[in-house]
Enzyme design. Structure first.
Site, PDB file in Angstrom:
ATOM      1  CG  HIS A  44      -0.251  -0.070   2.537  1.00 14.86           C
ATOM      2  ND1 HIS A  44       0.395  -1.186   2.983  1.00 14.86           N
ATOM      3  CD2 HIS A  44      -0.078   0.872   3.503  1.00 14.86           C
ATOM      4  CE1 HIS A  44       0.921  -0.949   4.176  1.00 14.86           C
ATOM      5  NE2 HIS A  44       0.662   0.297   4.504  1.00 14.86           N
ATOM      6  CB  THR A  47       4.248   5.465  -5.643  1.00  9.31           C
ATOM      7  OG1 THR A  47       4.535   6.116  -4.397  1.00  9.31           O
ATOM      8  CG2 THR A  47       3.231   6.277  -6.411  1.00  9.31           C
ATOM      9  NE  ARG A  48       5.785  -0.375  -1.826  1.00 11.40           N
ATOM     10  CZ  ARG A  48       4.774   0.226  -1.186  1.00 11.40           C
ATOM     11  NH1 ARG A  48       4.377   1.418  -1.596  1.00 11.40           N
ATOM     12  NH2 ARG A  48       4.169  -0.346  -0.167  1.00 11.40           N
ATOM     13  CE  LYS A 258       5.320   5.768  -0.550  1.00 16.21           C
ATOM     14  NZ  LYS A 258       4.789   4.717  -1.446  1.00 16.21           N
ATOM     15  CG  HIS A 262      16.079   0.135   2.665  1.00 17.08           C
ATOM     16  ND1 HIS A 262      15.045  -0.670   2.220  1.00 17.08           N
ATOM     17  CD2 HIS A 262      17.156  -0.686   2.819  1.00 17.08           C
ATOM     18  CE1 HIS A 262      15.476  -1.911   2.101  1.00 17.08           C
ATOM     19  NE2 HIS A 262      16.750  -1.945   2.449  1.00 17.08           N
ATOM     20  CB  CYS A 307       4.423  -0.905   5.064  1.00 22.02           C
ATOM     21  SG  CYS A 307       6.147  -0.413   4.840  1.00 22.02           S
ATOM     22  CE  LYS A 340      12.848  -1.798  -7.304  1.00 23.49           C
ATOM     23  NZ  LYS A 340      13.032  -2.294  -5.919  1.00 23.49           N
TER      24      LYS A 340
END
Length: 373
Positions: A44, A47-48, A258, A262, A307, A340
């Site tokens: 969710h 975008t990725r 956004k 990481h 997430c 991806k």
């Protein structure tokens, strides 16, 4: 036998697996404990990023190039705009292993990239503030995927093709039999010749011996004006800091940019432990130092989301059959950089269900690598 293939977990990889297996003429059942796309996994947030010159290692490049081709094909077939080629700018110190790997993979696979000095980056994107020893690797043909729309599109396509759908239905057990594999759910037991487990961050609830750790992560949206928009040619980006911390972000949309970090996060063992954004003090502040140093014109945090990552010990994927059952394929350990690849991994799973080998070498992602350590 009820099905040729049962897919357990119908998010990014699972929905793609169901799609390509159904396209191949197999009788497929897709199961999910929720109603994908949903907020309980890793797909969710709209975008990725999709990068091709891969800093995590050149072994990923054939997979990501195949995934890109399949995303483009899916967009053409469905009429949905799933990929946006805004370009991806990778920034970091000139001795960055990540950027060196990206350049190596670009040379090895003849990928179009632009190598930029710090001054060239500043001239092209003056909103970035970077040290003089930084370099940029810009991929003009990379960009971002619309993750939730992609899953909606895949599920709509498989539903229209007659694929079995069993959502809001948790799986409680996977039981091999002499004839195949039984998948036990709260709704009943279903049998198949093959099973693909793409259960994301909660895979250990079904396969507890897998070397996967679940990490709670957050990302957030910050106020950013038109200078940071795709209309102003601002790219998606990754930035590595001198202490090897990696950040990622996207062009602003409706004055919202956004951004995520990481590294880090909180280890968790259950969905109940994945607290919403804002429950930890650092949720709203973990990117502030980055913004002050690299994108000082970006404003306040507007909202955020939590997430989860399914982390393998080496942060490389796990794509393999189980040691004790070659009819069960698991795709896990995607470690925060897997979306991806969803189409290509789904295709690998569909080929497995047809007893066909993947034309792409995935041996680097086998479970056996952990036995050598």
């Amino acid at each position: 036998m009820d099905y040729d293939l049962i897919v357990i977990g119908s998010g990014s990889v699972g929905s793609a697996a169901g799609y390509y297996a159904t396209q191949a003429g197999l009788k497929v059942l897709m199961i999910d404990s929720a109603m994908p796309p949903h907020q309980a996994g890793s797909h969710h947030g709209d975008t990725r990023i999709i990068r091709h010159a891969y800093g995590e290692g050149e072994k990923y490049v054939p997979l990501v190039l195949r995934a890109q081709a399949l995303w483009n094909q899916l967009s053409a077939q469905t009429g949905e705009s799933l990929f946006q080629a805004c370009g991806v700018l990778n920034l970091g110190p000139d001795n960055s292993t990540f950027l060196q790997n990206a350049q190596l993979s670009a040379r090895q696979y003849n990928l179009p990239v632009e190598l930029l000095t710090a001054e060239q980056v500043r001239q092209k994107w003056p909103v970035f503030t970077i040290p003089d020893n930084y370099v940029g690797v810009f991929e003009p043909q990379a960009g971002f995927l619309r993750s939730e729309l992609a899953i909606k599109t895949l599920i709509k396509a498989v539903t229209e093709a007659g694929c079995g759908i069993l959502f809001n239905c948790p799986v409680t057990a996977i039981d091999p039999t002499n004839e195949g594999i039984d998948v036990v759910t709260i709704d009943g037991t279903y049998s198949a010749k093959k099973v693909v487990v793409t259960a994301g961050t909660w895979v250990k609830e079904l396969l507890p011996t897998l070397p996967v750790t679940t990490i709670r992560k957050v990302f957030s949206w910050h106020h950013a004006d038109g200078r940071y928009s795709e209309g102003n040619h601002f790219p998606a980006f990754t930035v590595e800091t001198p202490d090897n911390i990696h950040y990622y972000g996207f062009p602003s949309h409706n004055d919202e940019l956004k951004l995520g970090k990481h590294n880090g996060g909180q280890p968790i063992e259950s969905a109940a432990q994945r607290k919403p954004f804002g429950r930890y003090a650092e949720d709203g502040t973990e990117v502030f130092d980055f913004l002050r140093s690299y994108l000082p014109g970006v404003g306040v945090c507007l909202h955020g989301a939590a997430c989860s990552y399914d982390m393998s010990p080496d942060e490389d994927f796990i794509i393999d059959t189980l040691p004790d059952n070659k009819d069960i394929l698991v795709v896990t350990g995607l470690s925060g950089h897997g979306f991806k690849f969803a189409t290509a991994l789904g295709e690998v799973a569909a080929l497995f269900a047809q007893n066909k080998q993947s034309p792409i070498d995935i041996s680097a992602f086998s479970l056996s690598r952990f036995e050598k350590n």
